[in-house]
Every structure is written in C-alpha cells, then in structure tokens.
Motif scaffolding. Structure first.
Motif, PDB file in Angstrom:
ATOM      1  N   ILE A  84       1.925 -29.784   2.412  1.00 49.83           N
ATOM      2  CA  ILE A  84       1.725 -30.094   3.131  1.00 49.83           C
ATOM      3  C   ILE A  84       1.884 -29.393   4.654  1.00 49.83           C
ATOM      4  O   ILE A  84       2.505 -29.285   4.531  1.00 49.83           O
ATOM      5  CB  ILE A  84       2.014 -32.115   3.373  1.00 49.83           C
ATOM      6  CG1 ILE A  84       1.135 -32.279   2.336  1.00 49.83           C
ATOM      7  CG2 ILE A  84       1.035 -32.250   4.518  1.00 49.83           C
ATOM      8  CD1 ILE A  84       1.570 -34.023   2.144  1.00 49.83           C
ATOM      9  N   ILE A  85       0.817 -28.882   5.953  1.00 51.99           N
ATOM     10  CA  ILE A  85       0.630 -28.436   6.747  1.00 51.99           C
ATOM     11  C   ILE A  85       0.457 -29.911   7.740  1.00 51.99           C
ATOM     12  O   ILE A  85      -1.064 -30.235   7.285  1.00 51.99           O
ATOM     13  CB  ILE A  85       0.185 -27.506   6.608  1.00 51.99           C
ATOM     14  CG1 ILE A  85       0.629 -26.256   6.462  1.00 51.99           C
ATOM     15  CG2 ILE A  85      -0.073 -26.581   8.926  1.00 51.99           C
ATOM     16  CD1 ILE A  85      -0.438 -24.696   6.016  1.00 51.99           C
ATOM     17  N   SER A  86       0.676 -30.040   8.959  1.00 51.60           N
ATOM     18  CA  SER A  86       0.143 -31.467   9.517  1.00 51.60           C
ATOM     19  C   SER A  86       0.443 -30.598  10.644  1.00 51.60           C
ATOM     20  O   SER A  86       1.694 -30.831  11.172  1.00 51.60           O
ATOM     21  CB  SER A  86       1.919 -32.459   8.676  1.00 51.60           C
ATOM     22  OG  SER A  86       1.373 -33.714   9.706  1.00 51.60           O
ATOM     23  N   ILE A  87      -0.324 -30.559  11.372  1.00 52.51           N
ATOM     24  CA  ILE A  87      -0.302 -30.115  12.955  1.00 52.51           C
ATOM     25  C   ILE A  87      -0.647 -31.306  13.824  1.00 52.51           C
ATOM     26  O   ILE A  87      -1.321 -32.061  13.583  1.00 52.51           O
ATOM     27  CB  ILE A  87      -1.802 -29.134  12.441  1.00 52.51           C
ATOM     28  CG1 ILE A  87      -1.682 -28.127  11.495  1.00 52.51           C
ATOM     29  CG2 ILE A  87      -1.585 -28.792  14.121  1.00 52.51           C
ATOM     30  CD1 ILE A  87      -2.726 -27.338  11.604  1.00 52.51           C
ATOM     31  N   HIS A  88      -0.117 -30.993  14.738  1.00 53.12           N
ATOM     32  CA  HIS A  88      -0.367 -32.324  15.827  1.00 53.12           C
ATOM     33  C   HIS A  88      -0.355 -32.267  17.464  1.00 53.12           C
ATOM     34  O   HIS A  88       0.084 -31.002  17.589  1.00 53.12           O
ATOM     35  CB  HIS A  88       0.798 -33.588  15.816  1.00 53.12           C
ATOM     36  CG  HIS A  88       0.360 -33.996  14.595  1.00 53.12           C
ATOM     37  ND1 HIS A  88      -0.379 -34.821  13.959  1.00 53.12           N
ATOM     38  CD2 HIS A  88       1.450 -34.035  12.732  1.00 53.12           C
ATOM     39  CE1 HIS A  88      -0.255 -35.185  12.534  1.00 53.12           C
ATOM     40  NE2 HIS A  88       1.154 -34.598  12.233  1.00 53.12           N
ATOM     41  N   VAL A  89      -0.816 -33.137  18.272  1.00 52.91           N
ATOM     42  CA  VAL A  89      -1.237 -33.433  19.626  1.00 52.91           C
ATOM     43  C   VAL A  89       0.473 -32.527  19.803  1.00 52.91           C
ATOM     44  O   VAL A  89       1.628 -32.830  19.401  1.00 52.91           O
ATOM     45  CB  VAL A  89      -1.444 -34.387  20.071  1.00 52.91           C
ATOM     46  CG1 VAL A  89      -0.071 -35.544  19.625  1.00 52.91           C
ATOM     47  CG2 VAL A  89      -1.459 -34.131  21.626  1.00 52.91           C
ATOM     48  N   SER A  90       0.477 -31.869  20.898  1.00 50.46           N
ATOM     49  CA  SER A  90       2.000 -30.526  21.900  1.00 50.46           C
ATOM     50  C   SER A  90       2.549 -31.774  21.887  1.00 50.46           C
ATOM     51  O   SER A  90       2.401 -33.689  22.778  1.00 50.46           O
ATOM     52  CB  SER A  90       1.440 -30.497  23.321  1.00 50.46           C
ATOM     53  OG  SER A  90       2.683 -30.340  23.607  1.00 50.46           O
ATOM     54  N   SER A  91       3.954 -32.132  21.200  1.00 44.21           N
ATOM     55  CA  SER A  91       5.154 -33.097  21.393  1.00 44.21           C
ATOM     56  C   SER A  91       5.464 -33.844  23.054  1.00 44.21           C
ATOM     57  O   SER A  91       6.816 -33.912  23.147  1.00 44.21           O
ATOM     58  CB  SER A  91       6.007 -32.032  21.027  1.00 44.21           C
ATOM     59  OG  SER A  91       6.789 -30.720  21.925  1.00 44.21           O
ATOM     60  N   LEU A  92       5.071 -32.516  24.031  1.00 38.50           N
ATOM     61  CA  LEU A  92       5.789 -32.891  25.419  1.00 38.50           C
ATOM     62  C   LEU A  92       4.088 -33.703  26.034  1.00 38.50           C
ATOM     63  O   LEU A  92       4.580 -34.116  26.619  1.00 38.50           O
ATOM     64  CB  LEU A  92       5.386 -30.934  26.506  1.00 38.50           C
ATOM     65  CG  LEU A  92       6.359 -30.372  25.596  1.00 38.50           C
ATOM     66  CD1 LEU A  92       6.139 -28.600  26.676  1.00 38.50           C
ATOM     67  CD2 LEU A  92       7.645 -30.199  25.704  1.00 38.50           C
ATOM     68  N   LEU A  93       3.857 -33.747  25.427  1.00 36.65           N
ATOM     69  CA  LEU A  93       2.007 -34.931  25.831  1.00 36.65           C
ATOM     70  C   LEU A  93       2.773 -36.265  24.413  1.00 36.65           C
ATOM     71  O   LEU A  93       1.848 -37.464  25.461  1.00 36.65           O
ATOM     72  CB  LEU A  93       0.839 -34.211  25.066  1.00 36.65           C
ATOM     73  CG  LEU A  93       0.832 -32.894  26.262  1.00 36.65           C
ATOM     74  CD1 LEU A  93      -0.701 -32.384  25.456  1.00 36.65           C
ATOM     75  CD2 LEU A  93       0.789 -33.221  27.957  1.00 36.65           C
ATOM     76  N   SER A  94       3.435 -36.616  23.751  1.00 33.97           N
ATOM     77  CA  SER A  94       2.691 -37.801  22.860  1.00 33.97           C
ATOM     78  C   SER A  94       4.031 -37.432  22.301  1.00 33.97           C
ATOM     79  O   SER A  94       4.596 -36.483  21.629  1.00 33.97           O
ATOM     80  CB  SER A  94       1.892 -37.567  21.792  1.00 33.97           C
ATOM     81  OG  SER A  94       1.560 -38.522  21.095  1.00 33.97           O
ATOM     82  N   GLY A  95       4.214 -39.042  21.446  1.00 33.44           N
ATOM     83  CA  GLY A  95       5.427 -38.952  20.953  1.00 33.44           C
ATOM     84  C   GLY A  95       5.067 -38.479  19.258  1.00 33.44           C
ATOM     85  O   GLY A  95       5.206 -39.011  18.347  1.00 33.44           O
ATOM     86  N   MET A  96       3.792 -38.223  19.072  1.00 34.37           N
ATOM     87  CA  MET A  96       2.796 -37.954  17.286  1.00 34.37           C
ATOM     88  C   MET A  96       3.382 -37.082  16.850  1.00 34.37           C
ATOM     89  O   MET A  96       4.239 -37.392  14.997  1.00 34.37           O
ATOM     90  CB  MET A  96       1.813 -37.932  17.436  1.00 34.37           C
ATOM     91  CG  MET A  96       0.839 -39.144  17.330  1.00 34.37           C
ATOM     92  SD  MET A  96      -0.670 -39.118  17.302  1.00 34.37           S
ATOM     93  CE  MET A  96      -1.587 -39.027  18.969  1.00 34.37           C
ATOM     94  N   TYR A  97       4.000 -35.581  17.522  1.00 33.86           N
ATOM     95  CA  TYR A  97       5.037 -34.578  16.559  1.00 33.86           C
ATOM     96  C   TYR A  97       6.530 -35.158  15.731  1.00 33.86           C
ATOM     97  O   TYR A  97       6.829 -34.879  14.579  1.00 33.86           O
ATOM     98  CB  TYR A  97       4.621 -33.338  17.226  1.00 33.86           C
ATOM     99  CG  TYR A  97       5.844 -32.620  16.723  1.00 33.86           C
ATOM    100  CD1 TYR A  97       5.364 -31.129  16.036  1.00 33.86           C
ATOM    101  CD2 TYR A  97       7.080 -32.522  17.260  1.00 33.86           C
ATOM    102  CE1 TYR A  97       6.296 -30.856  15.365  1.00 33.86           C
ATOM    103  CE2 TYR A  97       7.801 -31.268  16.702  1.00 33.86           C
ATOM    104  CZ  TYR A  97       7.685 -30.506  15.491  1.00 33.86           C
ATOM    105  OH  TYR A  97       8.082 -29.372  15.442  1.00 33.86           O
TER     106      TYR A  97
END
Length: 276
Positions: A84-97
C-alpha cells in the motif's frame, strides 16, 4: 505486484476520479457546532461556504484517527493488496500524515506512507499519478519516483477574499489581520516544501484576478490544471476558459474541501498547475 493507493480527503479527488483510478480515500473531520462530521457528509461545501459568514461558532477541523487508517490498510491487504502507498497532506499543515504513520507500523513494510508536502490538488495530482503508475504495473520504487517527479512540477497559488477566516482559526495574528482588513487587501498564498507561504497581496479583487492570470501565464504550457475556488465558480470558469488552450489535459474546477475552505473563507480563488 498488486499495489493499492490510499489518500485523505484533502487531496480533493472527486468520488468519480477515485472510483475510476481505484483510489481509497480516508475522510478528514469537520467539527461543526460540536458535531464531528466526516468530510463531505452532513453539509455540502456549497452550503458551508454560504453559511460561514453568519456562523457564530467557527468550524474547526481534525485528522481522522489512526484507527481509521489501520482499518482501511487491513481491509486492503485482506482483499489481496501486496503493498500500500498512502499519500497524505503536508505533515507541516496537519496531523493526518502522523496518524497514517502510526497506523502503518502494524503492517511492517507492506504500507509505505508518503508526505506529499502539499494540499488539495497539489497532493491530488501526486495521488493520481501514483494510481496510474500502479495500474500500469510499475513496481514500488518506480511509483515513488513518479510521485517525486510530478511533485517538482506542481505549483499552487490561492487568492483569499479576506483574512478573516484564517484569523478566526488562529492561523494569523491580530495585527496582520487588522492591517489587511483596514486596507481591504486580497492576500496571496502558496505552498512551498510543505509550508504555506505569503505571495503578497492586491488592493482589489479585480487586480487579484489579473495577478492570478499573470502568474498562470508565466508558468508556460501546462500538463494539468485545477482551478480552485470556495463558492466562486463564475470566476473559476473564466480562468478555465482563458487558459484551457495551454493545458494538455482537460482542466478541473474544484470547490475545495471544507477542511481547507473553513480556513480560506468564501470567494477564494486559485489554481494548482502541473508544468510540462
């Protein structure tokens, strides 16, 4: 090798595109009047942006739990995904990563979490490129190279109609808000290396639209273009009409996710461009 692609809803990938490219989307959370709503449920983007100016309590946002990511990863692996490749919003802008990283630990090297260093279609175009590469049968390392390559060609610029909503959410100081409010400035923002950066301002919306046109023209021929807005569809259509001839693929028009829009406010206008 069967490689599944996962992202979150701040990628602004429509349901139709996600289904077409077999992309799995974890919704971010909108907190509205004390209720936690999954992005896209409970209130439409259009209705939220219409109501924002009258809302007494400012909506807030939150990352989904690591359990949400873990449940999806487990389901995909059980259904036959090798990786699985899981691509997420910038870690500097959100806690999602970070939430995705925590979830991925349960699966060893079978889940690779990537920080897109971007947001909205700045991330979405990376996700789409990864999904196309995965469907073409490319191995994991080549898909990662595809993501890194397209990221270098992505440019995001947004013009806010006001700084009021960024101020409400604690993104800017009182002093900066007061100056911009008094002068009725239209601030410009961009994303560079995962961070939101200031790109100046204009004194009127018309001057701001003209500056957007100039910035887009200076990028030259484009591979892809998404025009972003928050209930400013008429302006977005004009941008597409003006620039569609210089774009290889059909431009997208995106009324951006509520998770971003509550910080931008109504009548925002911008673009994500992928250069040739």
């Amino acid at each position: 090798m069967n490689i599944s692609i996962v992202t979150d809803s701040t990628a602004d990938i429509s349901t139709e595109l996600a289904l077409e490219h077999d992309i799995h989307v974890v919704p971010a959370i909108l907190v509205l009047d004390g209720r936690s709503l999954e992005d896209g449920r409970g209130i439409s983007r259009e209705e939220l942006y219409r109501q924002l100016p009258q809302m007494k309590t400012t909506p807030t946002t939150a990352a989904p739990s690591s359990g949400s990511f873990q449940n999806l990863y487990e389901t995909l692996l059980q259904k036959g995904a090798d990786r699985i490749i899981s691509i997420h919003v910038s870690s500097l802008l959100s806690g999602m990563y970070n939430a995705a990283v925590v979830a991925a630990k349960a699966f060893g090297d079978r889940v690779n979490v990537i920080d897109s260093r971007h947001v909205t279609l700045g991330m979405g175009y990376q996700v789409l490129a990864a999904a196309q590469a995965a469907r073409a049968g490319k191995p994991l390392d080549e898909i990662q190279k595809v993501i890194e390559e397209i990221r270098k060609r992505i440019h995001l610029v947004a013009m806010l109609d006001t700084l009021e909503y960024a101020h409400r959410s604690g993104r800017i100081s009182w002093s900066r808000y007061n100056i911009a409010h008094m002068l009725k400035l239209k601030p410009f923002l961009g994303v560079e290396d995962g961070k939101v950066v200031r790109l100046g301002e204009t004194r009127t919306r018309q001057k701001g639209v003209e500056r957007l046109y100039q910035m887009l023209s200076e990028l030259g021929p484009l591979d892809q273009l998404a025009v972003l807005h928050t209930n400013a569809e008429a302006d977005a259509l004009q941008v597409v009409d003006k620039f569609k001839a210089m774009v290889r693929h059909h431009p997208l028009i995106i009324n951006v996710t509520s998770i971003i829009g509550v910080h931008v406010g109504p009548n925002g206008l911008g673009f994500v461009a992928v250069t040739d």
